[in-house]
Write an enzyme that holds these catalytic residues in place. Structure first.
Site, mmCIF file in Angstrom:
data_model
loop_
_atom_site.group_PDB
_atom_site.id
_atom_site.type_symbol
_atom_site.label_atom_id
_atom_site.label_comp_id
_atom_site.label_asym_id
_atom_site.label_seq_id
_atom_site.Cartn_x
_atom_site.Cartn_y
_atom_site.Cartn_z
ATOM 1 N N HIS A 1 -36.618 65.603 24.781
ATOM 2 C CA HIS A 1 -37.305 66.459 23.808
ATOM 3 C C HIS A 1 -38.202 67.482 24.519
ATOM 4 O O HIS A 1 -38.171 68.673 24.220
ATOM 5 C CB HIS A 1 -38.126 65.571 22.861
ATOM 6 N N GLU A 2 -39.001 67.006 25.475
ATOM 7 C CA GLU A 2 -39.915 67.929 26.174
ATOM 8 C C GLU A 2 -39.133 68.955 26.983
ATOM 9 O O GLU A 2 -39.555 70.106 27.113
ATOM 10 C CB GLU A 2 -40.890 67.165 27.078
HETATM 11 ZN ZN ZN Z 1 -42.165 68.685 20.588
#
Ligand code: ZN
EC number: 3.4.11.-
Length: 871
Positions: free
Chosen positions: A304-305
C-alpha cells in the site's frame, strides 16, 4: 483547528529548509527560504504555522532587494502566520520569504517527534522522525501546508556527529562543522521533485541498515540499533517486489533515485513519504515465524505504501476533501497487483470477506460520511482516516472496474497518472480520464456513490407467471429504520445477475424495476462487485441453498460468501422479509464447503449470532456451538494436516478452521496438550500457523494456570509470539484472568494502543468478560491511574457497549454517561447506544425463532444447571 487556507494569488515554488536538531534537549531550530510567485498584487502573505516560535522574518524581491515587513501576526487558533508588508507587491512578481523558527520535538506521533524503544532503562536511544500527514508540516516549519500547493524542497539537516540522517532524497553532501556544542554534521540532501508538504520527511538517530541492488535503484531498510536488522530482510524483499510490480502495472518508472524503509518504534501506521517510507516495527521486522495473518497484513501495508509512491505522491489530491482517491486507488492497485502474483496473499476474494464487509458495516451506520467533501462538511481530517475513505473507496472503484473491465480501468489509471504526473486532481478529473478511456460517462454512474453517504439494499418479489422479478432499492441502515429524509437518495445500481453460465447486466436508476429472469436459478450482484445488499425472499433463499449443497459450480466463492453476509446483515437489522431461521437454514447447506473465504463468513456469522443470544440463554450458545461442530466437521478433517509448503492463504484457512471447531472436545483437548508441551519448552512442536489458535482454545477452556503461564512468556517473547499471546488472553472466562487483562490494558506504557485493542476485543465475546469489563469501567477506579480519563478510555467503553444486547444494559450505559461530559465523543456514544437498541429489537423478534430452529434440528438441549459454552 486549522483548515486549508486560500492562498489567493500566491504560490510557493521552492523551499530551502535547514533544520538543526538537538536530541538531548528535545528541541530543533531552523531556517526556511520559500520562493513564491505572486500572481495578484498583495499587501500581506498568509502561511500555516503551529506551535512554532518565529523570531524573525525577512522578505526579498527577485532582485534581492528587501521588501520591508511592517508586522507579523501568529494566530494559534487558526494555525496561521500573517506577514504584513509595508508596500504592496505588484502582480506577476517573485519573492523570497526567509523565516527563522524553533520548536520542541513532540513526544507523540505527529510533526517532528521523538520516540525510543519501549524499555525500562532510561539510556534507551531516542530517534527523531516526521509524520507530516495530514496537516503537521506546519508544526515543523512555516509553510503553505496544502496538498494542492506543490513545490520542490532542498533539505539540510544538522546534528550530532554519530547520528544517521535520512530524507526523501539521497545525500548530496556530508560535511563537518565546529560549533560551541562541538562537532556537528551538515547533511545536504538532493532537491526533490515538486511535491506536497505532507510528504516531506526526515529522520535522525542511530540506525542499522541493510541494502539490496535487486531493483533498478537502491532500496534500503533502516531500523534503530536495538532491532536485529537482518529481520528486515523479508520487508526489504517485499518492497523490491512491490516496486517492480507497480512499475510494470502502472507503466511509469519509480520517479525517485532511491527508496528507504524505516522502522519507527511505537508507530501505529505506515506513512508513504516519497522515498522514505516509515513503518511500524511489527511490519518491517516481520519474519516467517509470524502467523500467516500477520504476514498477509504486512505484505498488504508495505504494498500500500509503495503504491502511494505513484498514487498520491506523483499525482496528489487538490485538497483533503479528495483524500479518498489516493487511498481507494492504492488499495485497488495493491489487490490488483497481488492478484497477479502467484504467492499473493490478497485477492478480490479476500477483499469480499474483509475490506468490503468492513466498509458495508461502517457505511450502514448513521455516522458515516461521503467519500468526497467531508472536510468542507463537518468532519475533522483525523476522522477521515477510517474504513470509509480506505475500504469503501476501494470497494466503489472495484464496482467500477468490474463494470468497465479491469483492463479498461487499469488503462484509465495509467492514463490518469501519466496525464497528471507532478500535479493535483479531484474526483472529477479521475472520472474524466476514465470516461475518455471507456467512452461512457463514468461520472454519471459514480457521482452519487462518492458524494453521498450510505448505500441501498435491494428487496425483490418474484412473479412466476411472467418470469420476472421486481427489484426495489431502499437505504440500508444497521439499525433497520431509515427516516423519510434518509431514504431519499437513489443510487445508480449496476445489477449483475448471474443465471446459468451467463451474467446479465441491468441498471437500476430509479426506485424500482421489473426484470425478466429465469426462475430456476439466478443470483443478483455476481461476485459481490456492487456496493449494496440483496434481500432474497425466503423461498428463493431456499433454492439458492439447495444449489449450494448439491453442487456449487453455479456460484463463485464470492457469491456464496455474499449471500451469507447479505442475509445475515438483513436479518440482524430486522428486515421484515427475513428471520434468523432463514439464515440458519441457509448455513445448513455449507457442510461440503471448501473455500476459505466462505468459511470465514460462515464462522463470523455464527459468532455474531451466538454473541447476540449470550445474555439471554446460555443453552442457546451451546446449541450454536453444536451446530457449528456439525457444520465444520468435514472441512476440519481435511485441513488438519499442516504442510511445510502451504502458502499464506492455505495457512490462514487451516488456522481459521482449527480455531473454530465448535464444541469439539477432542480437538480442544489436543490443543491443550500441545499447549502444555509448548510451555514445557517444546516450542518447535507447534507450527506458527496454528500457534495463536492453540493459545486461544486453551484460554477458552483453560484455568488460571494456563493463563499465568502465557502471561509469563509475554516479556521474553519475540514480536510474533507476543502478538499471538495478546490476541489470546482475552478468551479466558476466568474472572481473575479477566481482571488481570484489565490491569495489563490500563497500566501506563505497558502495551501500545493497538495492542490494547487486540487484548480487549476477545474479552467481550463472553458473558463473564462483558460483565467484569463493564463493572471495572463503571466503577471509575481507573481515575486513580495517572493519564487516564473518560475520553482516553472511550475506545474501551466502546468495545463493551458494542457487545451489549439487552435493555437493562442499555439503561445502565445511559445512566452512567448521563451526568458525564461526553462532548468529545457524543456522536460515537449515541451511535453505540442506538445499536444496542437495534440488537435488543432483533433478540426480541428472533429469539424464539432461533431456539425453535435449534430444537427442531436437535442442537438445543435445555440444561439443568445452565452450563455455559461459547463458539
Ligand atoms: Zn494510504
Amino acid at each position: 483547528m486549522g483548515g486549508e487556507s486560500i492562498f489567493a494569488g500566491i504560490r510557493p515554488t521552492h523551499y530551502g529548509l535547514r533544520i538543526e536538531t538537538n536530541l538531548e534537549d528535545g528541541v530543533f531550530e531552523g531556517t526556511v527560504a520559500i520562493d513564491v510567485e505572486v500572481k495578484e498584487s498583495i499587501t500581506s502573505i498568509s502561511l500555516d504555522a503551529r506551535e512554532l516560535e518565529i523570531p524573525s522574518i525577512t522578505v526579498y524581491d527577485e532582485t534581492g532587494k528587501l521588501c520591508p515587513v511592517s508586522n507579523f501576526e501568529i494566530d494559534n487558533a487558526r494555525e496561521t502566520l500573517k506577514i504584513l508588508l509595508e508596500e504592496p507587491v505588484p502582480a506577476n512578481s517573485k519573492l523570497r520569504l526567509c523565516l527563522l523558527f524553533a520548536a520542541s520535538l513532540k513526544r507523540s506521533e505527529g510533526g517532528f517527534y521523538i520516540t525510543s524503544m519501549p524499555s525500562d532503562s532510561s539510556d534507551s536511544k531516542v530517534i527523531a522522525s516526521t509524520i507530516m500527514e495530514a496537516r503537521n508540516a506546519r508544526m515543523v516549519f512555516p509553510c503553505f501546508d496544502n496538498p494542492g500547493l506543490k513545490a520542490t524542497f532542498s533539505v539540510t539537516l544538522v546534528g550530532e556527529e554519530r547520528l544517521t540522517f535520512l530524507g526523501n532524497m539521497p545525500v548530496k553532501s556530508d560535511t563537518e562543522i565546529w560549533t560551541k556544542a562541538g562537532a556537528r554534521r551538515v547533511i545536504e540532501f538532493e532537491k526533490t521533485p515538486v511535491m506536497s508538504t505532507y510528504l516531506v520527511a526526515f529522520a535522525v538517530g542511530e540506525f542499522n541498515m541493510i541494502e539490496t541492488n535487486s531493483f533498478r535503484v537502491p532500496v534500503r531498510a533502516y531500523a534503530p540499533i536495538e532491532y536485529e536488522i537482518e529481520n528486515c530482510r523479508f520487508a526489504l524483499g517485499l518492497a523490491c517486489k512491490a516496486l517492480e510490480i507497480f512499475e510494470a502495472t502502472l507503466n511509469i518508472q519509480y520517479p525517485l533515485p532511491k527508496l528507504d524503509l524505516l522502522a519507527i518504534p511505537g508507530a501505529t501506521a505506515g506513512m508513504e513519504n516519497w522515498g522514505l517510507v516509515t513503518l511500524p516495527p511489527a511490519i518491517q521486522c516481520i519474519s516467517h515465524d509470524d502467523s500467516a495473518s500477520e504476514r498477509a497484513f504486512a505484505i498488504n501495508l508495505i504494498f500500500h505504501e509503495i503504491a502511494h509512491q505513484w498514487i498520491g505522491n506523483l499525482v496528489t489530491m487538490k485538497s483533503w476533501d479528495n483524500f479518498w482517491i489516493k487511498e481507494g486507488l492504492s488499495d485497488w492497485a495493491v489487490i490488483y497487483a497481488c492478484n497477479q502474483m502467484s504467492e499473493g496473499s490478497e485477492s478480490w476474494q479476500n477483499f469480499v470477506v474483509d475490506g468490503y464487509q468492513t466498509a458495508l458495516i461502517m457505511d450502514s451506520k448513521r455516522l458515516s460520511h461521503p467519500l468526497e467533501g467531508s472536510i468542507s462538511g463537518s468532519k475533522s481530517i483525523d476522522e477521515l482516516f477510517d474504513d470509509i475513505t480506505y475500504k469503501k473507496g476501494c470497494a466503489v472503484l472495484r464496482m467500477l472496474s468490474a463494470h468497465l473491465g479491469e483492463e479498461v480501468f487499469l488503462r484509465g489509471l495509467r492514463q490518469y497518472l501519466k496525464q497528471y504526473a507532478y500535479q493535483n486532481t479531484d474526483t472529477e478529473d479521475l472520472w474524466k480520464v476514465l470516461t475518455e478511456v471507456c467512452g461512457s460517462d463514468v461520472g454519471a454512474i459514480m457521482g452519487i456513490w462518492t458524494k453521498e453517504a450510505g448505500y441501498p439494499f435491494i428487496s425483490l418479489t418474484e412473479d412466476e407467471s411472467s418470469g420476472t422479478i421486481s427489484v426495489t432499492q431502499n437505504r440500508f441502515l444497521l439499525t433497520g429504520y431509515s427516516t423519510m429524509g434518509e431514504n431519499e437518495i437513489l443510487f445508480p445500481i449496476l445489477l449483475k445477475i448471474r443465471h446459468g453460465g451467463v451474467t446479465l447486466e441491468e441498471e437500476l436508476v430509479g426506485i424500482n424495476k421489473t426484470i425478466k429472469v429465469p426462475s430456476e436459478f439466478y443470483k443478483i450482484n455476481a461476485d459481490q462487485t456492487g456496493f449494496y445488499r440483496v434481500a432474497y425472499p425466503p423461498d428463493r433463499l431456499l433454492k439458492l441453498g439447495e444449489s449450494i449443497s448439491t453442487g456449487k459450480e453455479l456460484l463463485s466463492a464470492e457469491d456464496r460468501a455474499g449471500i451469507i453476509s447479505d442475509t445475515a446483515a438483513l436479518v440482524f437489522s430486522c428486515c421484515p422479509f427475513l428471520k434468523a431461521s432463514d439464515l440458519l437454514r441457509l448455513l445448513q447447506n455449507f457442510e461440503n464447503e471448501t473455500s476459505y473465504i466462505v468459511w470465514k463468513m460462515i464462522l463470523s456469522t455464527l459468532r455474531e449470532l451466538s454473541q447476540y443470544l449470550a445474555s439471554e440463554d446460555c443453552d442457546a450458545t451451546v446449541a450454536i456451538a453444536r451446530f457449528q461442530k456439525q457444520l465444520v466437521k468435514k472441512c476440519l478433517d481435511t485441513v488438519l494436516n499442516l504442510a511445510e509448503n502451504d502458502n499464506i492463504n492455505e495457512q490462514r484457512f487451516k488456522a481459521l478452521m482449527f480455531g473454530n471447531p465448535g464444541n469439539d472436545d477432542n480437538l480442544i483437548e489436543s490443543a491443550c496438550s500441545l499447549f502444555d508441551r509448548f510451555i514445557q519448552g517444546d516450542t518447535n512442536n507447534i507450527s506458527p500457523t496454528i500457534r495463536r489458535e492453540i493459545f486461544k482454545l486453551t484460554m477458552k477452556k483453560g484455568d488460571s494456570d494456563a493463563y499465568n503461564q502465557l502471561t509469563n512468556r509475554l516479556k521474553k517473547a519475540n514480536t510474533a509470539e507476543r502478538n499471538d499471546i495478546l490476541a489470546s488472553l482475552g478468551y479466558s472466562e476466568n474472572i481473575s484472568c479477566i481482571k488481570k487483562n484489565m490491569q495489563l490494558a490500563m497500566s501506563p506504557g505497558l502495551l501500545s494502543e493497538p495492542e490494547i485493542g487486540v487484548l480487549m476485543r476477545p474479552v467481550v465475546t463472553h458473558e463473564n468478560g462483558r460483565g467484569v469489563l463493564w463493572a471495572i469501567l463503571k466503577s471509575e477506579a481507573w481515575k486513580e491511574i495517572p493519564g487516564l480519563s473518560l475520553q482516553k478510555l472511550f475506545p474501551l467503553f466502546q468495545i463493551v457497549l458494542d457487545s451489549f444486547t439487552t435493555i437493562e444494559q442499555y439503561e445502565d450505559a445511559k445512566d452512567f454517561f448521563g451526568d458525564k461530559d461526553t462532548s468529545e465523543f457524543d456522536a460515537a456514544l449515541n451511535q453505540s447506544l442506538d445499536l444496542i437498541l437495534a440488537r435488543f429489537r432483533w433478540v426480541e423478534r428472533d429469539r424464539e425463532d432461533v431456539l425453535d430452529w435449534l430444537k427442531r434440528n436437535g442442537y438445543y438441549h435445555q440444561s439443568q444447571n445452565g452450563v455455559t459454552g461459547s463458539v
